[in-house]
Design an enzyme around this catalytic site. Structure first.
Site, PDB file in Angstrom:
ATOM      1  N   ASP A 149       0.772  -1.210  -0.032  1.00 16.43           N
ATOM      2  CA  ASP A 149       0.034  -0.076   0.048  1.00 16.43           C
ATOM      3  C   ASP A 149       0.971   1.200  -0.042  1.00 16.43           C
ATOM      4  O   ASP A 149       2.178   1.203  -0.067  1.00 16.43           O
ATOM      5  CB  ASP A 149      -1.028   0.117   1.179  1.00 16.43           C
ATOM      6  N   GLU A 182      -1.159   1.992  -5.152  1.00 15.76           N
ATOM      7  CA  GLU A 182      -0.631   3.162  -5.192  1.00 15.76           C
ATOM      8  C   GLU A 182      -1.757   4.233  -5.486  1.00 15.76           C
ATOM      9  O   GLU A 182      -1.578   5.311  -5.449  1.00 15.76           O
ATOM     10  CB  GLU A 182       0.436   3.247  -6.052  1.00 15.76           C
ATOM     11  N   TRP A 183      -3.050   3.469  -5.947  1.00 16.46           N
ATOM     12  CA  TRP A 183      -4.307   4.073  -6.223  1.00 16.46           C
ATOM     13  C   TRP A 183      -4.289   5.007  -7.426  1.00 16.46           C
ATOM     14  O   TRP A 183      -5.241   5.741  -7.727  1.00 16.46           O
ATOM     15  CB  TRP A 183      -4.506   5.201  -4.931  1.00 16.46           C
ATOM     16  N   GLY A 184      -3.146   4.869  -8.342  1.00  9.99           N
ATOM     17  CA  GLY A 184      -3.266   5.526  -9.673  1.00  9.99           C
ATOM     18  C   GLY A 184      -2.837   6.958  -9.733  1.00  9.99           C
ATOM     19  O   GLY A 184      -2.837   7.344 -10.850  1.00  9.99           O
ATOM     20  N   ASP A 204      -9.955   3.536  -3.516  1.00 11.92           N
ATOM     21  CA  ASP A 204     -10.878   2.327  -3.171  1.00 11.92           C
ATOM     22  C   ASP A 204     -12.000   2.220  -3.757  1.00 11.92           C
ATOM     23  O   ASP A 204     -12.793   3.384  -3.713  1.00 11.92           O
ATOM     24  CB  ASP A 204     -10.914   2.212  -1.711  1.00 11.92           C
TER      25      ASP A 204
HETATM   26  C1  GLA Z   1      -5.719   1.417   1.525  1.00 14.76           C
HETATM   27  C2  GLA Z   1      -6.014   0.288   0.438  1.00 14.76           C
HETATM   28  C3  GLA Z   1      -7.178  -0.565   0.637  1.00 14.76           C
HETATM   29  C4  GLA Z   1      -6.998  -1.092   2.091  1.00 14.76           C
HETATM   30  C5  GLA Z   1      -6.880  -0.523   3.091  1.00 14.76           C
HETATM   31  C6  GLA Z   1      -6.157  -0.976   4.541  1.00 14.76           C
HETATM   32  O1  GLA Z   1      -7.141   2.193   1.590  1.00 14.76           O
HETATM   33  O2  GLA Z   1      -6.587   0.932  -0.798  1.00 14.76           O
HETATM   34  O3  GLA Z   1      -7.373  -1.394  -0.432  1.00 14.76           O
HETATM   35  O4  GLA Z   1      -5.860  -2.078   1.896  1.00 14.76           O
HETATM   36  O5  GLA Z   1      -5.819   0.616   2.912  1.00 14.76           O
HETATM   37  O6  GLA Z   1      -5.907   0.009   5.423  1.00 14.76           O
END
Ligand code: GLA
Length: 390
Positions: A149, A182-184, A204
């Site tokens: 993450d 890394e969420w993009g 997410d």
């Molecule tokens: C981030 C990630 C999620 C999850 C949470 C856990 O938000 O994007 O998929 O793993 O952390 O805390």
């Protein structure tokens, strides 16, 4: 050459298709499994994980192709005096090694979670400065998959931070799928293929059809809209990851969950179930184990589907090339009323007057030979998913 310039050139070469992808031989088709986060959040324990693994076998999900059991955040509590990561001694009292052995004894694989920064999103110790030590530990425990993450990374550079853990995993000597989370934000599709096996492309997912989550996160339609146009970066061993499945978590209708699952298959997305496998309704079970839809996701060509129509009429049409000269076609009705939708063969790159056989993957029915186009009523927020073969 300074490292910034080297990195810029490497990124350029990769996006131009000249750099080889990470060569760990893993995830030749999109990974399939279960992850604790979407349903259970921080409420993880060895009991929960054992039961999920047992349910994966008992429900036939393993036979349908699901393989990885991944413990997400909050399994870890501290580091010991030597800097080794310590699992929660109450919730994981037998230890991670014993849990991984049990998961392996069921014919499944074990995954775990960490973070490239100083702490995870749940505030547990991150791996920064401990990458090699953690990778060695995971290998000793028998871990097969790492989700990594991006919380608490301050001014770290993403591709370089992830490359440290890539190298640490390689050094550990154990084959470990590397899942970049890394969420993009740093456009990981441009550099992810040489660093990991999959990379999150967005924030997410949240368990709703459309809109924002209460604090953060995005609904299925919002996530899907962010996938159109990055399909060329995916392929065997390196996948765009639109996040884990919400199928069965209660915020959407069964129709919407069917659409969510179908879209993920068209996207050649990792299929990581995120629901309570012990308490699935028959409808949810049938969605998650539809082998014809899974076959589209897992097609060995590994070509991600692309959107060929996105109209103000509320229609989306997605097309995914498959082995055997076949193509999967998804008609998605985003509107609030049932509509008759049509895909023309010319939208699939086929001659207008071509005769093509059509099979419905949710009805499990051959629909015969169609000339020029295929039309079907599609319910609101529903899909019709077919495979066509000239
Ligand atoms: C981030 C990630 C999620 C999850 C949470 C856990 O938000 O994007 O998929 O793993 O952390 O805390």
């Amino acid at each position: 050459m300074n490292s910034r310039l080297a990195f810029a050139l490497a990124s350029l070469a990769l996006s131009a298709g000249c750099v080889q992808a990470l060569d760990n031989g893993l995830a030749r088709t999109p990974p399939m499994g279960w992850n604790s986060w979407n349903k259970f959040g921080c409420n993880v324990s060895e009991d929960l994980v054992r039961k999920a693994a047992e349910a994966m076998v008992r429900t036939g999900m393993k036979d349908a192709g699901y393989e990885y059991i991944v413990i997400d955040d909050c399994w870890q509590v501290s580091r010991d005096g030597d800097g080794n990561i310590v699992a929660d001694p109450v919730r994981f009292h037998s230890g991670i090694k014993a849990l991984a052995d049990y998961v392996h004894s069921l014919g499944l694989k074990m995954g775990i979670y960490s973070d490239a920064g100083s702490a995870t999103c749940g505030g547990r110790p991150g791996s920064r400065g401990h990458e090699y030590q953690d990778a060695r530990q995971y290998a000793q425990w028998g871990i097969d998959y790492l989700k990594y993450d991006w919380c608490n990374t301050s001014n770290q550079e993403a591709s370089m931070s992830y490359a440290i853990m890539r190298d640490a995993l390689a050094d550990s000597g154990r084959p470990i799928v590397f899942s970049i989370c890394e969420w993009g934000n740093a456009r990981p599709w441009l550099w992810g293929a040489r660093v990991g096996n999959l990379w999150r492309t967005t924030t997410d997912i949240t368990d709703r059809w459309e809109g924002r989550g209460e604090q953060y996160g995005a609904g299925v339609m919002n996530i899907v809209d962010m996938q159109a146009g990055i399909e060329q970066y995916a392929g065997p061993g390196h996948w765009n990851d639109p996040d884990m499945l919400e199928v069965g978590n209660g915020g959407m209708s069964d129709m919407e969950y069917r659409s969510h699952f179908s879209l993920w298959a068209m996207l050649a997305a990792p299929l990581m179930a995120g629901n309570d496998l012990e308490r699935m309704t028959p409808a949810i079970h049938d969605i998650l184990t539809n082998r014809e839809v899974i076959g589209v996701d897992q097609d060995p060509l590994g070509i991600e589907g692309r959107r060929v129509h996105h109209g103000s009429d509320g229609w989306d049409i997605w097309v995914k090339p498959l082995t055997g000269n076949r193509q999967a076609v998804l008609l998605l009705n985003r509107g609030e009323r049932e509509q008759a939708m049509t895909v023309k063969w010319t939208e699939l790159g086929l001659d207008a007057d071509r005769s093509v056989t059509v099979r419905d993957l949710w009805e499990h029915k051959d629909l015969g030979t169609k000339k020029g186009s295929f039309s079907s009523p599609v319910p609101s927020h529903g899909v019709v998913m077919v495979v066509v073969q000239p």
